[in-house]
Design an enzyme around this catalytic site. Structure first.
Site, short mmCIF file in Angstrom:
data_model
loop_
_atom_site.label_atom_id
_atom_site.label_comp_id
_atom_site.label_asym_id
_atom_site.label_seq_id
_atom_site.Cartn_x
_atom_site.Cartn_y
_atom_site.Cartn_z
N SER A 28 0.82 -1.22 0.00
CA SER A 28 0.00 0.00 0.00
C SER A 28 0.85 1.27 0.00
O SER A 28 0.32 2.36 0.14
CB SER A 28 -0.93 0.01 1.22
N ASN A 115 -1.93 -1.73 13.74
CA ASN A 115 -3.37 -1.43 13.69
C ASN A 115 -3.69 -0.06 14.28
O ASN A 115 -4.39 0.76 13.66
CB ASN A 115 -4.15 -2.52 14.45
N THR A 160 -39.24 26.42 -11.49
CA THR A 160 -39.57 25.13 -10.92
C THR A 160 -39.84 24.21 -12.09
O THR A 160 -40.41 24.63 -13.11
CB THR A 160 -40.81 25.18 -10.00
N HIS A 161 -39.40 22.96 -11.98
CA HIS A 161 -39.49 22.01 -13.09
C HIS A 161 -38.78 22.52 -14.34
O HIS A 161 -39.10 22.13 -15.46
CB HIS A 161 -40.96 21.70 -13.43
N SER A 282 -13.63 23.10 -29.74
CA SER A 282 -13.87 21.84 -30.45
C SER A 282 -12.79 21.64 -31.50
O SER A 282 -12.31 22.59 -32.11
CB SER A 282 -15.25 21.89 -31.13
N LYS A 288 -17.30 26.67 -31.29
CA LYS A 288 -17.71 26.13 -30.00
C LYS A 288 -16.95 26.75 -28.83
O LYS A 288 -15.76 27.01 -28.90
CB LYS A 288 -17.49 24.60 -29.97
N ASN A 290 -17.05 25.46 -25.01
CA ASN A 290 -17.63 24.41 -24.18
C ASN A 290 -17.34 24.64 -22.70
O ASN A 290 -16.19 24.92 -22.33
CB ASN A 290 -17.07 23.05 -24.59
N TYR A 322 -9.82 -5.78 13.33
CA TYR A 322 -9.24 -5.34 12.07
C TYR A 322 -9.31 -6.45 11.04
O TYR A 322 -9.18 -7.64 11.33
CB TYR A 322 -7.78 -4.92 12.28
N GLN A 327 -7.58 -1.85 4.19
CA GLN A 327 -6.41 -1.21 3.59
C GLN A 327 -6.79 -0.20 2.52
O GLN A 327 -6.13 0.83 2.36
CB GLN A 327 -5.48 -2.27 2.98
N LYS A 330 -7.89 4.17 2.75
CA LYS A 330 -7.10 5.37 2.51
C LYS A 330 -7.13 5.78 1.04
O LYS A 330 -7.25 6.97 0.72
CB LYS A 330 -5.68 5.16 3.01
#
Length: 465
Positions: A28, A115, A160-161, A282, A288, A290, A322, A327, A330
């Site tokens: 790790s 641990n 709304t909507h 683009s 464009k 974007n 544990y 592991q 993280k």
């Protein structure tokens, strides 16, 4: 996995070394090396406590502290010799310490286990990350407040909507996100307070028979107290789950604002324009512009939520104490914080520089019969109609205007009186978008007066004045 002379850090029980594949899945270091400074800090506090309690000689502690100074210098200068075969950052630090000071390094691990060591480092790292993310959220709030202060009276459609509902002010709209982010910031800081208990001294799972002082190590590391149950101390990951949950909610708010930026900057809306700093082009369409940063924030919000769900899935079926499943906690947490912080900085940059177009917003607010509620309210206030009757009268007038291809304010007085004879010329005073916004003076409303008050309050809270 070896530390010299063919020995592993835990190898007394084993006659053979792990396979290469086992080493690969078990390692790790590429992830947890980010906790190197936290690991050194935890080891400092632990060694000082052992010496204070007479478990470690003061001479050995002096050697350990000097060796840890050297390790920290190497870490900060980028010269620390990370060795992947040593599994993780904890074994790397201990092995390097032994290379620097020799035998006393072997006494550092007295009365602790990987641990409690690992989860202490993890809590220290997460506490710092929460503070940093909360600070970044505060920075975004500040930019939103500044922009809201520039647009306390800028009229735009409220939806709304995603259908035109009522006129609101742009300042009011931006302050809605300030309020959301305030709750996000509180969740982050609350999480930091809750996780601030020290696991160090819980050892593997049952505590230790050595006469240690866990209050001393907790205080030295800035924790409010030692964790009260050794099983809980080494196995609990709810602090990480809570942190990722808070990040997920906050990222959802960033995603909602990002979606609004995507809509507002489209030609169909035309409410705003992103600067070149926050736009891309683009490869085939020269015209464009974007809003890729906003679109990426939308996507990355889902990644943060996915990391929360992945960690929850890893933890949900684990018995105490544990298990190696933990592991990956993280990796998921580090990536979630990295992603959230990047998105927050990007959103802060967009908000600080976006160019709003008040004329386009005002024109859009005037479409879609956005002042219909104001007409209904006028009928209630001036003619004494029950609201449900006023709603029906207004709906009839909206249908009439729609059929004529006009707005409510374009209807003649005769048209209106044909639906309800009590309507007078005064009704037209409430049928502009400006009048509508100005009238919403209730606490929390969109009136420019109320928005200016909220801006002033937020500037004070955020230290902008």
């Amino acid at each position: 996995m070896t530390t010299g002379k063919g020995q592993t850090m835990w190898g007394g029980r084993f006659a053979a070394t792990p396979s290469e594949i086992m080493e690969e899945i078990n390692a790790s270091l590429d992830i947890d090396r980010r906790m190197a400074e936290e690991d050194v800090a935890g080891s400092r506090a632990h060694a000082d406590m052992l010496a204070e309690m007479g478990i470690l000689s003061f001479e050995d502690n002096e050697a350990i502290q000097a060796g840890l100074d050297a390790v920290m210098t190497e870490l900060r200068e980028g010269s620390f010799p990370f060795r992947r075969e040593l599994e993780d950052i904890h074994m790397n630090v201990e092995a390097r310490l032994k290379e620097i000071i020799g035998e006393p390094a072997g006494r550092l691990h007295t009365a602790r286990s990987r641990n409690d060591q690992v989860v202490t480092d993890f809590r220290l790292w997460t506490r710092k990350a929460l503070d940093n993310s909360a600070r970044l959220v505060g920075g975004l709030q500040a930019e939103l407040v500044i922009r809201a202060g520039e647009h306390t009276g800028t009229i735009m459609p409220g939806f709304t909507h995603l259908q035109t509902a009522q006129p609101v002010t742009l300042g009011h709209h931006l302050l809605a996100y300030v309020e959301m982010l305030s709750r996000d910031r509180t969740r982050l800081t609350d999480c930091a307070l809750r996780l601030n208990e020290c696991p160090l001294g819980a050892a593997a799972l049952a505590g230790t028979g050595f006469p240690i002082d866990r209050d001393m190590t907790a205080e030295a590391l800035g924790f409010s107290r030692p964790m009260a149950n050794s099983l809980d101390a080494v196995s609990a990951r709810d602090f990480a789950l809570e942190a990722l949950s808070a990040l997920s909610i906050a990222a959802t708010h960033l995603s909602r604002l990002a979606e609004e930026i995507v809509l507002w900057t489209s030609p169909q809306f035309g409410f705003a324009k992103l600067t070149d700093q926050w736009s891309t082009g683009s490869s085939i369409m020269p015209q464009k512009r974007n809003p890729d940063a906003a679109e990426l924030i939308r996507a990355k919000a889902s990644l943060i939520t996915g990391h929360f769900l992945a960690l929850q899935g890893a933890v949900k079926a684990l018995p105490l104490a544990y298990a190696k499943d933990l592991q990956d906690d993280k990796r998921l947490t580090f990536e979630a914080f990295d992603t959230f912080d990047l998105c927050t900085r990007a959103m802060t940059g967009m908000i600080a520089t976006i160019e709003f177009r008040p004329d386009a917003m005002r024109a859009a607010a005037a479409r879609g019969f956005s002042t219909a509620t104001d007409l209904a309210d006028w009928l209630v206030r001036e003619l004494g109609l029950p609201f449900r009757e006023a709603h029906h009268v207004t709906g009839t007038l909206v249908a009439m205007a729609e059929k004529q291809g006009s707005d409510l304010s374009d209807l003649s007085l005769a048209d209106m009186q044909g639906v309800h004879k009590g309507i007078t010329q005064a009704v037209f005073d409430v049928l502009t978008v400006e009048a509508s916004a100005l009238s919403r003076t209730s606490y929390g409303g969109t009136s420019p007066v109320r928005v200016a008050e909220q801006v002033a309050q937020w500037k004070q809270r955020l230290g902008l004045e």
